[in-house]
Enzyme design. Structure first.
Site, mmCIF file in Angstrom:
data_model
loop_
_atom_site.group_PDB
_atom_site.id
_atom_site.type_symbol
_atom_site.label_atom_id
_atom_site.label_comp_id
_atom_site.label_asym_id
_atom_site.label_seq_id
_atom_site.Cartn_x
_atom_site.Cartn_y
_atom_site.Cartn_z
ATOM 1 N N SER A 180 5.490 13.760 59.896
ATOM 2 C CA SER A 180 5.800 12.540 60.627
ATOM 3 C C SER A 180 5.291 12.649 62.069
ATOM 4 C CB SER A 180 7.320 12.303 60.568
ATOM 5 O OG SER A 180 7.643 11.070 61.120
ATOM 6 N N ASP A 276 4.257 4.645 52.530
ATOM 7 C CA ASP A 276 5.160 5.483 53.316
ATOM 8 C C ASP A 276 6.387 4.667 53.754
ATOM 9 O OD1 ASP A 276 5.034 8.111 55.344
ATOM 10 O OD2 ASP A 276 6.132 6.395 56.124
ATOM 11 N N HIS A 334 8.844 9.420 52.849
ATOM 12 C CA HIS A 334 8.179 9.530 54.153
ATOM 13 C C HIS A 334 7.398 10.838 54.238
ATOM 14 C CE1 HIS A 334 7.111 9.110 58.213
ATOM 15 N NE2 HIS A 334 8.153 9.679 58.763
#
Ligand SMILES: *[C@@H]1O[C@H](CO)[C@@H](O)[C@H](O)[C@H]1NC(C)=O
Ligand SMILES: *[C@@H]1O[C@H](CO)[C@@H](O)[C@H](O)[C@H]1NC(C)=O
Ligand SMILES: *[C@@H]1O[C@H](CO)[C@@H](O)[C@H](O)[C@H]1NC(C)=O
Ligand SMILES: *[C@@H]1O[C@H](CO)[C@@H](O)[C@H](O)[C@H]1NC(C)=O
Ligand SMILES: *[C@@H]1O[C@H](CO)[C@@H](O)[C@H](O)[C@H]1NC(C)=O
Ligand SMILES: *[C@@H]1O[C@H](CO)[C@@H](O)[C@H](O)[C@H]1NC(C)=O
Length: 390
Positions: A180, A276, A334
């Protein structure tokens, strides 16, 4: 029937939320790894938002892995205004004081040979994310009122110097990685990292759930635009971003991998879902509710298909696969590589992330895996987009 589907959807939403909060415990045999506080970084001005030293979890390599290193940056969005940054100083996202004393390592950081056959015995590091700028900040002045420090880039350098001293100067293999907001520095600093390692080392980078998409024509991306513009001003990040990008366009766009990836000389690998959950949630508020309540309207299908096409178009060109590897699935998730299920549970064309990445890293194969309808996809017990919308 209808009720069952809704309930099932709700459960999946709850599961996704738990996963996003990083609390799902998956994998076996993992040990707890102790926190190391890097006190020596303070004299270099390399500190967290609140002025505390940076910190990381480290497990020493052994056997064949003794001279191999993997550095992983934790994520956690960004702070792009003073109020947000101050709020972080009472959490590990702004202060090492609040970092847990121990953490478990899963997926690519696992020490279990079955789960992680290629990297289990490497020196493995997980860095806490306490600067709010994806490790790009460099402001000399300490804010006199808030006492905030914007020093993410200095943290990056201080850490790498420390690992070099700890033995990384003899590295045969090294990987700079992150998830991330922590995957962005793995790309942004990829060439810098390579330059600091011995010439003979095999150095590559890996970004997981970090291919945040910018869609020029879409007002929906206002969120990321606001973040990036605020971030580079507040943290003085421009000089740290790849100059091949900042010389061509507004520097705030140079936090989007699609605009700066071309200039990266060191090989890197992208792990990302084309749907995502973080990005979809930010891009299309309300999307989850629609999706999970099973109202997959024609217009939602079109929106998703357009999004997917834009995402695929924004990926690195698929001609030089040795310098640009990728594993692109359509699981609703994610980031994936530091969870047991993601790392060796998910697969595209029957190939797990673990296998796809390590084959690419060791030049055993340069397949670029991008999920397509009708081809085998395994999201373990996570939903994929096709569970809801064709
Ligand atoms: C490693 O993981 C495998 C598969 O999950 C598990 O069966 C095994 O017990 C684990 N090994 C150790 C040493 O815990
Ligand atoms: C981790 O910390 C605990 C508690 O302070 C200590 O007992 C243990 O020996 C440490 N482990 C390592 C590998 O240093
Ligand atoms: C911004 O960063 C550059 C180097 O990255 C540094 O030379 C300059 O002094 C910084 N500006 C401020 C205001 O701290
Ligand atoms: C979606 O975004 C909202 C608002 O930022 C947040 O409260 C929620 O937790 C997010 N949900 C998911 C699944 O990311
Ligand atoms: C492809 O990438 C490799 C590794 O980075 C590099 O050595 C080679 O020059 C690149 N080839 C082309 C045609 O760009
Ligand atoms: C993938 O796995 C499925 C189910 O095990 C199998 O039927 C299929 O032939 C495999 N496909 C490839 C490309 O290996």
């Amino acid at each position: 029937m209808e009720i069952t589907k809704i309930l099932q959807g709700l459960c999946l939403v709850i599961f996704c939320l738990i996963m996003l909060n990083d609390k799902v415990v998956i994998g076996e045999g993992e040990t707890m790894v102790n926190l190391t506080i890097l006190e020596s970084a303070v004299s270099k001005g390399a500190v967290c938002l609140d002025g505390t030293p940076p910190a990381y979890y480290y497990e020493k390599g052994h056997g064949e892995g003794a001279n191999n290193w993997i550095i992983y940056f934790r994520g956690g969005e960004w702070c792009y205004n003073v109020i947000d940054c101050v709020a972080r100083t009472t959490t590990e996202k702004g202060s090492s004081k609040y970092a847990p004393k121990q953490r478990s390592f899963y997926g690519i950081l696992s020490n279990n040979k079955t789960i992680n056959p290629d990297f289990y015995n490497w020196n493995r590091v997980m860095v806490i994310y306490c600067d709010g700028s994806s490790f790009t900040g460099d402001v000399e002045l300490v804010d006199p009122i808030t006492k905030l420090h914007f020093r993410g880039a200095r943290i990056f350098l201080a850490l790498i110097e420390n690992f070099l001293e700890k033995g990384m100067k003899n590295a045969k293999n090294a990987i700079l990685s992150g998830g991330s907001a922590g995957g962005l520095p793995a790309l942004i600093h990829c060439d810098r990292f390579k330059a600091l390692l011995p010439n003979s080392a095999r150095v590559k980078c890996l970004a997981d759930g970090s291919y945040f998409l910018h869609r020029e024509q879409m007002k929906e991306m206002a969120f990321m635009d606001t973040v990036n513009e605020g971030l580079i001003k507040l943290h003085n990040s421009t000089n740290m971003l790849p100059s091949s990008c900042t010389s061509k366009m507004n520097p705030s766009l140079c936090l989007f991998p699609q605009y700066f990836q071309e200039g990266i000389k060191t090989p890197f690998f992208i792990v990302n879902s084309m749907f995502d959950t973080f990005q979809i949630n930010k891009t299309f508020p309300g999307y989850y509710e629609n999706l999970f309540s099973n109202t997959c309207s024609t217009s939602l299908v079109k929106t998703l298909q357009d999004f997917k096409q834009d995402f695929i178009n924004a990926l690195p060109k698929q001609s030089n696969s040795s310098s640009r590897g990728m594993f692109i699935d359509s699981c609703l998730i994610h980031s994936q590589i530091t969870s047991g299920v993601g790392w060796n549970g998910f697969s595209v064309y029957n190939k797990t992330i673990a296998k796809a990445f390590s084959d690419w890293y060791f030049d055993r194969s340069h397949e670029q895996l991008i999920d397509k309808p009708d081809l085998p996809l395994n999201c373990y017990n996570f939903p994929s987009i096709t569970n809801f919308c064709p």
